[in-house]
Design a protein around this motif. Structure first.
Motif, PDB file in Angstrom:
ATOM      1  N   GLY A  45       0.819  -1.208   0.000  1.00  0.00           N
ATOM      2  CA  GLY A  45       0.000   0.000   0.000  1.00  0.00           C
ATOM      3  C   GLY A  45       0.849   1.252   0.000  1.00  0.00           C
ATOM      4  N   LEU A  46       1.871   1.268   0.813  1.00  0.00           N
ATOM      5  CA  LEU A  46       2.745   2.444   0.885  1.00  0.00           C
ATOM      6  C   LEU A  46       3.595   2.592  -0.365  1.00  0.00           C
ATOM      7  N   ALA A  47       3.756   1.498  -1.120  1.00  0.00           N
ATOM      8  CA  ALA A  47       4.524   1.536  -2.367  1.00  0.00           C
ATOM      9  C   ALA A  47       3.642   1.846  -3.580  1.00  0.00           C
ATOM     10  N   GLY A  48       2.367   2.183  -3.357  1.00  0.00           N
ATOM     11  CA  GLY A  48       1.484   2.553  -4.455  1.00  0.00           C
ATOM     12  C   GLY A  48       0.787   1.391  -5.122  1.00  0.00           C
ATOM     13  N   LYS A  49       0.784   0.226  -4.485  1.00  0.00           N
ATOM     14  CA  LYS A  49       0.317  -0.987  -5.135  1.00  0.00           C
ATOM     15  C   LYS A  49      -0.985  -1.560  -4.562  1.00  0.00           C
ATOM     16  N   VAL A  50      -1.682  -0.799  -3.752  1.00  0.00           N
ATOM     17  CA  VAL A  50      -3.015  -1.177  -3.285  1.00  0.00           C
ATOM     18  C   VAL A  50      -3.914   0.035  -3.490  1.00  0.00           C
ATOM     19  N   VAL A  51      -5.062  -0.183  -4.132  1.00  0.00           N
ATOM     20  CA  VAL A  51      -5.989   0.910  -4.405  1.00  0.00           C
ATOM     21  C   VAL A  51      -7.368   0.557  -3.876  1.00  0.00           C
ATOM     22  N   LEU A  52      -8.139   1.580  -3.570  1.00  0.00           N
ATOM     23  CA  LEU A  52      -9.502   1.384  -3.091  1.00  0.00           C
ATOM     24  C   LEU A  52     -10.391   0.837  -4.200  1.00  0.00           C
ATOM     25  N   GLY A  53     -11.133  -0.211  -3.874  1.00  0.00           N
ATOM     26  CA  GLY A  53     -12.195  -0.735  -4.725  1.00  0.00           C
ATOM     27  C   GLY A  53     -13.349  -1.128  -3.831  1.00  0.00           C
ATOM     28  N   SER A  54     -14.586  -1.085  -4.370  1.00  0.00           N
ATOM     29  CA  SER A  54     -15.750  -1.369  -3.530  1.00  0.00           C
ATOM     30  C   SER A  54     -16.740  -2.353  -4.152  1.00  0.00           C
ATOM     31  N   ASP A  55     -16.847  -2.398  -5.493  1.00  0.00           N
ATOM     32  CA  ASP A  55     -17.889  -3.142  -6.212  1.00  0.00           C
ATOM     33  C   ASP A  55     -19.251  -2.473  -6.113  1.00  0.00           C
ATOM     34  N   PHE A  56     -19.309  -1.211  -5.670  1.00  0.00           N
ATOM     35  CA  PHE A  56     -20.559  -0.459  -5.670  1.00  0.00           C
ATOM     36  C   PHE A  56     -21.172  -0.538  -7.065  1.00  0.00           C
ATOM     37  N   PRO A  57     -22.471  -0.762  -7.171  1.00  0.00           N
ATOM     38  CA  PRO A  57     -23.504  -0.827  -6.128  1.00  0.00           C
ATOM     39  C   PRO A  57     -23.844  -2.252  -5.693  1.00  0.00           C
ATOM     40  N   THR A  58     -23.223  -3.246  -6.328  1.00  0.00           N
ATOM     41  CA  THR A  58     -23.684  -4.631  -6.178  1.00  0.00           C
ATOM     42  C   THR A  58     -23.006  -5.301  -4.990  1.00  0.00           C
ATOM     43  N   ILE A  59     -23.197  -4.740  -3.809  1.00  0.00           N
ATOM     44  CA  ILE A  59     -22.529  -5.219  -2.599  1.00  0.00           C
ATOM     45  C   ILE A  59     -23.558  -5.539  -1.519  1.00  0.00           C
ATOM     46  N   PRO A  60     -23.214  -6.436  -0.588  1.00  0.00           N
ATOM     47  CA  PRO A  60     -24.170  -6.846   0.453  1.00  0.00           C
ATOM     48  C   PRO A  60     -24.023  -6.050   1.742  1.00  0.00           C
ATOM     49  N   HIS A  61     -23.461  -4.838   1.660  1.00  0.00           N
ATOM     50  CA  HIS A  61     -23.229  -4.024   2.857  1.00  0.00           C
ATOM     51  C   HIS A  61     -23.164  -2.555   2.444  1.00  0.00           C
ATOM     52  N   PRO A  62     -23.322  -1.636   3.384  1.00  0.00           N
ATOM     53  CA  PRO A  62     -23.152  -0.220   3.060  1.00  0.00           C
ATOM     54  C   PRO A  62     -21.722   0.084   2.624  1.00  0.00           C
ATOM     55  N   TYR A  63     -21.576   1.118   1.806  1.00  0.00           N
ATOM     56  CA  TYR A  63     -20.243   1.529   1.354  1.00  0.00           C
ATOM     57  C   TYR A  63     -19.336   1.810   2.550  1.00  0.00           C
ATOM     58  N   ALA A  64     -19.894   2.419   3.570  1.00  0.00           N
ATOM     59  CA  ALA A  64     -19.103   2.764   4.751  1.00  0.00           C
ATOM     60  C   ALA A  64     -18.416   1.543   5.353  1.00  0.00           C
ATOM     61  N   HIS A  65     -19.031   0.364   5.212  1.00  0.00           N
ATOM     62  CA  HIS A  65     -18.434  -0.834   5.809  1.00  0.00           C
ATOM     63  C   HIS A  65     -17.121  -1.210   5.129  1.00  0.00           C
ATOM     64  N   GLN A  66     -17.002  -0.980   3.808  1.00  0.00           N
ATOM     65  CA  GLN A  66     -15.726  -1.251   3.145  1.00  0.00           C
ATOM     66  C   GLN A  66     -14.620  -0.381   3.735  1.00  0.00           C
ATOM     67  N   LEU A  67     -14.931   0.876   3.992  1.00  0.00           N
ATOM     68  CA  LEU A  67     -13.935   1.773   4.578  1.00  0.00           C
ATOM     69  C   LEU A  67     -13.641   1.394   6.030  1.00  0.00           C
ATOM     70  N   HIS A  68     -14.687   1.031   6.754  1.00  0.00           N
ATOM     71  CA  HIS A  68     -14.491   0.557   8.131  1.00  0.00           C
ATOM     72  C   HIS A  68     -13.581  -0.671   8.149  1.00  0.00           C
ATOM     73  N   ALA A  69     -13.766  -1.571   7.182  1.00  0.00           N
ATOM     74  CA  ALA A  69     -12.948  -2.775   7.119  1.00  0.00           C
ATOM     75  C   ALA A  69     -11.481  -2.442   6.883  1.00  0.00           C
ATOM     76  N   LEU A  70     -11.211  -1.399   6.111  1.00  0.00           N
ATOM     77  CA  LEU A  70      -9.829  -0.964   5.909  1.00  0.00           C
ATOM     78  C   LEU A  70      -9.294  -0.271   7.160  1.00  0.00           C
ATOM     79  N   ASP A  71     -10.142   0.555   7.756  1.00  0.00           N
ATOM     80  CA  ASP A  71      -9.741   1.307   8.944  1.00  0.00           C
ATOM     81  C   ASP A  71      -9.353   0.380  10.093  1.00  0.00           C
ATOM     82  N   ARG A  72     -10.132  -0.691  10.303  1.00  0.00           N
ATOM     83  CA  ARG A  72      -9.887  -1.562  11.450  1.00  0.00           C
ATOM     84  C   ARG A  72      -8.668  -2.466  11.267  1.00  0.00           C
ATOM     85  N   LEU A  73      -8.046  -2.439  10.073  1.00  0.00           N
ATOM     86  CA  LEU A  73      -6.771  -3.142   9.905  1.00  0.00           C
ATOM     87  C   LEU A  73      -5.668  -2.502  10.734  1.00  0.00           C
ATOM     88  N   ASP A  74      -5.867  -1.217  11.081  1.00  0.00           N
ATOM     89  CA  ASP A  74      -4.919  -0.480  11.922  1.00  0.00           C
ATOM     90  C   ASP A  74      -3.527  -0.438  11.283  1.00  0.00           C
TER      91      ASP A  74
END
Length: 294
Positions: free
Chosen positions: A247-276
């Protein structure tokens, strides 16, 4: 920090706290209406490629979906479409280009399929300003090593335009998937800017190795680390250091699959955030890494 108590309405406050001007999501789908209805029916009811399927969170009219992306703070997103048979890709490209022209923030996107004339319509797409391509090896049911695609991979490598490739065995094994077929393409075209969808889940390790090996290979976070994915495709703890470094080397980017997802968009960001993995990592993944590709 976003928590499960937070909703989509809290997303702008989250990225502002990181010091970001918004979000860049490189794995978003908008499709022609008839095709979209079929895709949604497939996800809602399951089938050969989906198992039992899932309830789509954002099965909304297109205008409401675009509005929601703006409310979330997405500054750039594609309308990724992908062909699953011959004589389909060129028409899809015309639709996605038109959608991008009339939708602020939408990146011009395109697809291709191994068929006569494919290199010609890929050239036209590049001339028309396409910023990102998408192919789905599982749904498309084709081998990326096919001779009909060699010229296209070369064109994209020379142009430096990213191509989001669904190459892993999620949702089910089958076709020319896994790290070896696309890995052989990369051995032939080492400058190709491939973005491996879904971090390559569940074959995380081999796809991470491709990202480590090839300068322009990256991975997108689509549905990774969410509760839905973790139930059946747990991300291995031993790869967390590599995830942070990539990620710090530029090799991980945000993706969501919006709109065809089984959760709110916020949950994808929460899932990244909780990786700490730190604010610097989140800023790179949610903004600067994607910006550098487009």
């Amino acid at each position: 920090m976003l928590t499960e108590r937070h909703s989509d309405a809290d997303v702008p406050g989250w990225w502002r706290a990181l010091g970001l001007p918004g979000l860049i999501d490189l794995h978003v789908h908008f499709l022609p209406e008839r095709m979209e209805r079929r895709v949604w029916h497939h996800f809602n009811h399951g089938g050969p490629l989906m198992g039992e399927g899932w309830k789509i969170e954002y099965e909304w009219p297109v205008e409401e979906r675009v509005t929601r992306l703006r409310e979330l703070g997405l500054r750039a997103f594609p309308a990724l479409a992908y062909a699953h048979r011959p004589d389909m890709a060129a028409d899809l490209n015309a639709w996605t280009l038109d959608f991008a022209r009339r939708t602020p923030g939408c990146l011009p996107s395109a697809t291709f399929y191994p068929e006569p004339g494919a290199a010609d319509y890929v050239r036209r797409a590049l001339d028309d300003g396409v910023k990102i391509f998408k192919v789905h090896l599982q749904v498309g049911g084709f081998d990326p090593r096919e001779a009909a695609l060699a010229e296209i991979w070369g064109l994209l490598a020379d142009a430096g335009v990213p191509v989001v490739v669904h190459a892993s065995s999620v949702p089910v094994p089958g076709g020319w998937i896994g790290p070896e077929p696309i890995g052989e393409v990369l051995r032939r075209h080492p400058r190709l800017r491939v973005v491996i969808a879904h971090l390559g889940m569940p074959e995380y390790g081999p796809f991470f190795e491709l990202a480590r090996t090839y300068e322009r290979v990256a991975l997108d976070t689509t549905m990774a680390f969410t509760d839905f994915a973790e139930r059946g495709m747990h991300f291995p703890a031993k790869l967390r250091p590599a995830l942070r470094d990539l990620g710090l080397a530029g090799k991980v980017v945000l993706g969501s699959d919006f709109p065809t997802i089984p959760h709110p968009y916020a949950h994808q960001l929460h899932a990244l955030d909780r990786l700490d993995l730190g604010d610097e990592w989140l800023r790179a993944v949610c903004w600067s890494n994607g910006l550098a590709m487009i």
